[in-house]
Design a protein around this motif. Structure first.
Motif: not given
Length: 300
Positions: A62-63, A87-95
């Protein structure tokens, strides 16, 4: 992301360097924005931690998103010392991915939970967010002095459970083989927890996974790396990078755990600050290095 990729990559432990071991939270005003600045500048970053993916989702992601993590930033969470990753993305996290071969036996896991409930619930809690390893952590309403005073007894009880299940293990440098003579597991105490895990996991496994992540993305791995941690086991990241031909320096934010002698790469440590206060200064210096405002981080 910028049009150039700085020759720098980061492998970072979370507890201690990034998240306070007292509050178990990330300093939103300082570390998170600087980490995002680095990631958005093209620096690949992996949070190489014993923490669970649930902890990263709650306390770290979140931060990073709030600070403006870019869609194309190269950021990963390598959790449970390499057993779980995402994977950490701008939308949260991938699978999420889990290495099933590294899971602790379910019957053993249940017995440790029973041990906590029966004898140690006033001191620790069983971490239900772990998917492969077993972790028991100090309660936040218990002082660290009290926890450390009783941790040895708890660890001894864990060893007895491992022996009852005929699981060979290593603990404090001693081998406890099972009936077949094998050593497949490890008891790893930290200043706020005890982890029981496959002896195939570790910060070196996380480092090797990071190289595979970059290869899968078609990204050439940087030659220059910084690793950061708060315990002797975190040096395994820098060991792996050095042994595989990369230039690396390691930042130790809690040198009181013991700084190994004879390492073939530089070791950084602040003269007075520890934990995330020290970590924040080094992350800021790496921002200055990427911007060309500082040549190195040896004088932080």
């Amino acid at each position: 992301m910028t049009d150039f990729a700085p020759d720098l990559g980061l492998l970072l432990d979370v507890d201690g360097p990034i998240a306070s071991p007292v509050s178990r939270t990330v300093a939103i005003e300082t570390i998170a924005p600087d980490l995002v600045t680095l990631a958005n500048a093209g620096v690949p970053i992996a949070f190489n931690t014993g923490r669970s993916d649930g902890f990263l989702r709650e306390q770290l992601i979140p931060p990073l998103r709030a600070a403006g993590l870019a869609d194309d930033a190269l950021v990963w969470g390598i959790c449970e010392k390499g057993a779980v990753w995402m994977r950490i993305t701008a939308h949260g996290e991938a699978e999420l991915s889990v290495d099933e071969e590294l899971r602790m036996p379910p019957a053993f896991t249940r017995d440790i939970e029973r041990l906590v409930d029966a004898s140690y619930s006033d001191l620790v809690f069983f971490d239900h967010t772990k998917r492969a390893m077993v972790s028991v952590e100090q309660r936040t309403d218990v002082s660290n002095e009290e926890y450390l005073d009783r941790q040895g007894r708890f660890n001894a009880d864990v060893a007895e459970v491992l022996e009852r299940h005929d699981l060979g293990f290593e603990w404090e440098g001693e081998r406890h083989p099972d009936a077949a003579g094998s050593v497949g597991y490890r008891i790893d105490p930290t200043i706020i927890s005890t982890d029981i895990e496959s002896n195939r996991v570790g910060k070196d496994l996380g480092a090797s996974r990071m190289m595979q992540f970059l290869a899968d993305e078609g990204v050439e791995a940087p030659h220059r790396w910084r690793t950061m941690g708060d315990s002797r086991t975190d040096y395994a990241m820098a060991d792996w990078l050095h042994d595989n031909g990369f230039e690396v320096a390691h930042v130790d934010v809690r040198p009181s755990d013991g700084v190994p002698e004879g390492k073939p790469y530089p070791i950084r440590q602040h003269s007075s600050l520890i934990h995330d206060e020290s970590g924040a200064l080094y992350v800021r210096r790496w921002v200055e290095m990427v911007r060309g405002e500082a040549a190195d981080d040896a004088d932080v």
